[in-house]
Design a protein around this motif. Structure first.
Motif, PDB file in Angstrom:
ATOM      1  N   GLY A 264      13.951  52.761 -46.786  1.00  0.00           N
ATOM      2  CA  GLY A 264      12.744  52.027 -46.423  1.00  0.00           C
ATOM      3  C   GLY A 264      12.362  50.940 -47.409  1.00  0.00           C
ATOM      4  N   GLY A 265      13.038  50.911 -48.545  1.00  0.00           N
ATOM      5  CA  GLY A 265      12.744  49.923 -49.564  1.00  0.00           C
ATOM      6  C   GLY A 265      11.819  50.457 -50.647  1.00  0.00           C
ATOM      7  N   ILE A 266      11.944  49.887 -51.835  1.00  0.00           N
ATOM      8  CA  ILE A 266      11.120  50.263 -52.989  1.00  0.00           C
ATOM      9  C   ILE A 266      10.737  48.973 -53.704  1.00  0.00           C
ATOM     10  N   ARG A 267       9.436  48.738 -53.928  1.00  0.00           N
ATOM     11  CA  ARG A 267       9.047  47.486 -54.583  1.00  0.00           C
ATOM     12  C   ARG A 267       7.737  47.653 -55.360  1.00  0.00           C
ATOM     13  N   ASN A 268       7.565  46.738 -56.297  1.00  0.00           N
ATOM     14  CA  ASN A 268       6.348  46.691 -57.101  1.00  0.00           C
ATOM     15  C   ASN A 268       6.110  48.018 -57.828  1.00  0.00           C
ATOM     16  N   ILE A 269       7.099  48.386 -58.634  1.00  0.00           N
ATOM     17  CA  ILE A 269       7.035  49.618 -59.421  1.00  0.00           C
ATOM     18  C   ILE A 269       6.917  49.241 -60.894  1.00  0.00           C
ATOM     19  N   THR A 270       5.972  49.843 -61.603  1.00  0.00           N
ATOM     20  CA  THR A 270       5.816  49.625 -63.039  1.00  0.00           C
ATOM     21  C   THR A 270       6.021  50.943 -63.768  1.00  0.00           C
ATOM     22  N   ILE A 271       6.943  50.912 -64.729  1.00  0.00           N
ATOM     23  CA  ILE A 271       7.266  52.103 -65.530  1.00  0.00           C
ATOM     24  C   ILE A 271       7.062  51.709 -66.981  1.00  0.00           C
ATOM     25  N   THR A 272       6.033  52.266 -67.634  1.00  0.00           N
ATOM     26  CA  THR A 272       5.667  51.764 -68.954  1.00  0.00           C
ATOM     27  C   THR A 272       5.187  52.883 -69.873  1.00  0.00           C
ATOM     28  N   ASP A 273       5.474  52.724 -71.169  1.00  0.00           N
ATOM     29  CA  ASP A 273       4.961  53.639 -72.198  1.00  0.00           C
ATOM     30  C   ASP A 273       5.342  55.095 -71.936  1.00  0.00           C
ATOM     31  N   ASN A 274       6.613  55.333 -71.607  1.00  0.00           N
ATOM     32  CA  ASN A 274       7.089  56.692 -71.389  1.00  0.00           C
ATOM     33  C   ASN A 274       8.038  57.099 -72.507  1.00  0.00           C
ATOM     34  N   GLN A 275       8.028  58.382 -72.841  1.00  0.00           N
ATOM     35  CA  GLN A 275       8.894  58.926 -73.884  1.00  0.00           C
ATOM     36  C   GLN A 275       9.868  59.929 -73.272  1.00  0.00           C
ATOM     37  N   PHE A 276      11.117  59.840 -73.711  1.00  0.00           N
ATOM     38  CA  PHE A 276      12.179  60.699 -73.192  1.00  0.00           C
ATOM     39  C   PHE A 276      12.773  61.503 -74.356  1.00  0.00           C
ATOM     40  N   TYR A 277      12.847  62.820 -74.191  1.00  0.00           N
ATOM     41  CA  TYR A 277      13.368  63.681 -75.239  1.00  0.00           C
ATOM     42  C   TYR A 277      14.481  64.563 -74.673  1.00  0.00           C
ATOM     43  N   ALA A 288      23.427  54.700 -52.015  1.00  0.00           N
ATOM     44  CA  ALA A 288      24.765  54.814 -51.435  1.00  0.00           C
ATOM     45  C   ALA A 288      24.953  53.730 -50.380  1.00  0.00           C
ATOM     46  N   LYS A 289      26.187  53.483 -50.009  1.00  0.00           N
ATOM     47  CA  LYS A 289      26.495  52.374 -49.120  1.00  0.00           C
ATOM     48  C   LYS A 289      25.878  52.529 -47.734  1.00  0.00           C
ATOM     49  N   THR A 290      25.535  53.753 -47.352  1.00  0.00           N
ATOM     50  CA  THR A 290      24.940  53.981 -46.029  1.00  0.00           C
ATOM     51  C   THR A 290      23.415  53.936 -46.047  1.00  0.00           C
ATOM     52  N   ARG A 291      22.803  53.693 -47.198  1.00  0.00           N
ATOM     53  CA  ARG A 291      21.351  53.798 -47.310  1.00  0.00           C
ATOM     54  C   ARG A 291      20.620  52.554 -46.786  1.00  0.00           C
ATOM     55  N   GLY A 292      21.043  51.387 -47.237  1.00  0.00           N
ATOM     56  CA  GLY A 292      20.234  50.210 -46.978  1.00  0.00           C
ATOM     57  C   GLY A 292      18.980  50.235 -47.834  1.00  0.00           C
ATOM     58  N   GLY A 293      18.089  49.308 -47.561  1.00  0.00           N
ATOM     59  CA  GLY A 293      16.834  49.218 -48.300  1.00  0.00           C
ATOM     60  C   GLY A 293      16.931  48.254 -49.466  1.00  0.00           C
ATOM     61  N   VAL A 294      15.809  47.616 -49.783  1.00  0.00           N
ATOM     62  CA  VAL A 294      15.738  46.654 -50.880  1.00  0.00           C
ATOM     63  C   VAL A 294      14.887  47.234 -52.001  1.00  0.00           C
ATOM     64  N   ILE A 295      15.445  47.263 -53.201  1.00  0.00           N
ATOM     65  CA  ILE A 295      14.715  47.637 -54.409  1.00  0.00           C
ATOM     66  C   ILE A 295      14.421  46.345 -55.164  1.00  0.00           C
ATOM     67  N   GLU A 296      13.146  46.025 -55.369  1.00  0.00           N
ATOM     68  CA  GLU A 296      12.836  44.745 -55.998  1.00  0.00           C
ATOM     69  C   GLU A 296      11.481  44.784 -56.717  1.00  0.00           C
ATOM     70  N   ASN A 297      11.349  43.826 -57.620  1.00  0.00           N
ATOM     71  CA  ASN A 297      10.118  43.682 -58.396  1.00  0.00           C
ATOM     72  C   ASN A 297       9.803  44.970 -59.167  1.00  0.00           C
ATOM     73  N   ILE A 298      10.753  45.345 -60.004  1.00  0.00           N
ATOM     74  CA  ILE A 298      10.624  46.550 -60.817  1.00  0.00           C
ATOM     75  C   ILE A 298      10.435  46.129 -62.276  1.00  0.00           C
ATOM     76  N   THR A 299       9.376  46.598 -62.903  1.00  0.00           N
ATOM     77  CA  THR A 299       9.096  46.288 -64.301  1.00  0.00           C
ATOM     78  C   THR A 299       9.151  47.572 -65.121  1.00  0.00           C
ATOM     79  N   VAL A 300      10.016  47.569 -66.131  1.00  0.00           N
ATOM     80  CA  VAL A 300      10.202  48.741 -66.988  1.00  0.00           C
ATOM     81  C   VAL A 300      10.035  48.272 -68.427  1.00  0.00           C
ATOM     82  N   ASN A 301       9.087  48.851 -69.153  1.00  0.00           N
ATOM     83  CA  ASN A 301       8.923  48.421 -70.544  1.00  0.00           C
ATOM     84  C   ASN A 301       8.354  49.535 -71.413  1.00  0.00           C
ATOM     85  N   GLU A 302       8.486  49.334 -72.724  1.00  0.00           N
ATOM     86  CA  GLU A 302       7.934  50.239 -73.731  1.00  0.00           C
ATOM     87  C   GLU A 302       8.404  51.684 -73.505  1.00  0.00           C
ATOM     88  N   LEU A 303       9.723  51.860 -73.517  1.00  0.00           N
ATOM     89  CA  LEU A 303      10.295  53.203 -73.408  1.00  0.00           C
ATOM     90  C   LEU A 303      10.874  53.617 -74.754  1.00  0.00           C
TER      91      LEU A 303
END
Length: 445
Positions: A264-277, A288-303
């Motif tokens: 169905g698509g994924i857009r306008n996602i903000t991922i910020t100030d996260n910690q990974f341990y 996967a090749k059978t999925r379709g959908g557009v992933i766009e306008n993704i902002t990832v920062n301060e990880l």
């Protein structure tokens, strides 16, 4: 606000007597008067509970809603499971077609997951329905055939808040938010999830969702953004958009993920100030090749990532034995309706697309001195989660970026990135890749 105590309706603590009917009566009364259901300290065994509009469920610290392992206690209802609309067991707590609902408090929802996990893969993790299906060439079907209970499902609802409680030992995904608007998840702790598909928080074809201040440990994706699978996801065609994921602590698991259900698509996602341990992955995109959908306008920062094996892993031909559904030529058994949906052909021209991904200010490194020997505590200063000394350097890979030739990734920017890893990794099938101030320190054993 009127407070309705479940004890007044006959709910007995101790975890032996089934309290579903008593708790549901309290819920119905609270909904009628726009009040609060109060769960006092103690263990309360329950089947599926259904919250209603304009009410609050409050779990006192020390209160445990424990899901029964009696499968008959969870009515089979219309839902979406791993990208497919189908009938499946209801959750321990269900919010369906409701608005103005809150679950809060420092209590716990415990799904007694071992019962459901053993059903899927056996006590030795080598048997169960998974092994039976693999022998028949039906790996792709077992996740749908093996009914398992989620801890919390929020479905076709709006103006929902989930705050401060703990979700543990879920039979399947811990918290599933599907077809919803305006949902806030704040300060949740997700833990003790050693079973298959025990995702932390799944945001599925929703609009305006915030996940913040959570501590998540599980055996699959810690936080996942989804929008449907293959032919059924393309039919529904409901995007997931306007999601904020900030200030979370990601422990065991596969990180913060977009996909693999992207139809169905994924857009306008903000991922910020996260910690990974010590998670297996940091930021992940999969489809996967059978999925379709557009992933766009993704902002990832301060990880910030410590001992993360794959800081960045993007794959558009992910897990073929699960992603591509085809009946074996020799198969002669029955076919549930959802198998027919899963095996519907998708046009080869319908491919997933990922573009306009901006990633900045990320540090991924390994424990190398005493300064990193710290303990992680959640925001309520409960039990400490020790930072272990596991050595991930042997298999660490800075970049695992594998687009597909038919639809390369496009317009990806990495800026101000510092990574320590054993290997640089792979970057394939990507157009307009911009690297600005990117440093990869290859660790020599």
């Amino acid at each position: 606000m009127k407070v309705v105590n479940i004890s007044d309706y006959g709910a007995a603590e101790g975890g032996i007597m089934l309290c579903t009917e008593a708790i549901q009566l309290a819920i119905d009364e609270a909904a009628h008067c726009r009040g609060q259901v109060y769960i006092p300290k103690g263990v309360y065994l329950t089947g599926a509970l259904f919250l209603k509009s304009n009410m609050c469920l409050y779990l006192e610290k020390g209160a445990i809603l424990m899901g029964t392992t009696d499968e008959k206690a969870y009515p089979i209802l219309e839902t979406r499971v791993a990208g497919i609309e189908m009938e499946w067991p209801s959750a321990v707590i269900n919010i369906r077609d409701a608005s103005g609902v809150t679950i809060q408090g420092e209590g716990t929802i415990d799904g007694q997951g071992e019962f459901w996990w053993n059903k899927y893969w056996g006590e030795d993790r080598k048997g169960g329905m998974r092994a039976q299906h693999e022998k028949l060439g039906l790996r792709w079907a077992v996740d749908y055939d093996c009914y398992r209970v989620r801890n919390v499902v929020v479905y076709r609802s709006n103006d929902v808040t989930l705050k401060d409680f703990t979700s543990k030992r879920s039979g399947f995904w811990n918290i599933h938010i599907c077809y919803c608007d305006d949902v806030t998840v704040d300060g949740i702790t997700i833990s003790d999830n050693l079973g298959p598909s025990t995702d932390g928080i799944d945001i599925d074809s929703c609009n305006k969702v915030t996940v913040e201040n959570c501590t998540i440990s599980c055996n699959d994706d810690n936080i996942c953004v989804k929008s449907g699978r293959d032919a059924d996801g393309l039919r529904v065609n409901k995007i997931c958009e306007n999601v904020m994921i900030r200030n979370n602590r990601i422990l065991q698991g596969y990180g913060i993920t977009l996909g693999s259900e992207t139809s169905g698509g994924i857009r306008n996602i903000t991922i910020t100030d996260n910690q990974f341990y010590e998670s297996t992955c940091g930021f992940r995109i999969k489809s996967a090749k059978t999925r379709g959908g557009v992933i766009e306008n993704i902002t990832v920062n301060e990880l910030e990532m410590r001992n993360v094996q794959y800081p960045f892993t993007f794959q558009f031909n992910w897990n073929p034995s699960y992603s591509y559904c085809k009946l074996p030529d020799h198969y002669q058994g029955e076919q549930p309706d959802y198998w027919k949906i899963l095996t519907l052909n998708v046009s080869p021209e319908v491919l997933p697309i990922a573009r306009k991904i901006y990633i900045s200010n990320v540090k991924a490194y390994f424990k190398q001195d005493s300064e990193m020997d710290i303990a992680i505590t959640d925001t309520r200063e409960r039990e400490e989660i020790p930072f272990s000394t596991k050595d991930y350097q042997a298999g660490s890979v800075a970049f695992d970026i594998q687009g597909i030739e038919e639809a390369p990734f496009n317009d990806f920017t990495f800026e101000n990135i510092e990574i320590q890893a054993k290997d640089f990794g792979t970057i394939t099938n990507i157009n307009n890749l911009f690297l600005k101030n990117v440093k990869v320190d290859i660790i020599d054993n």
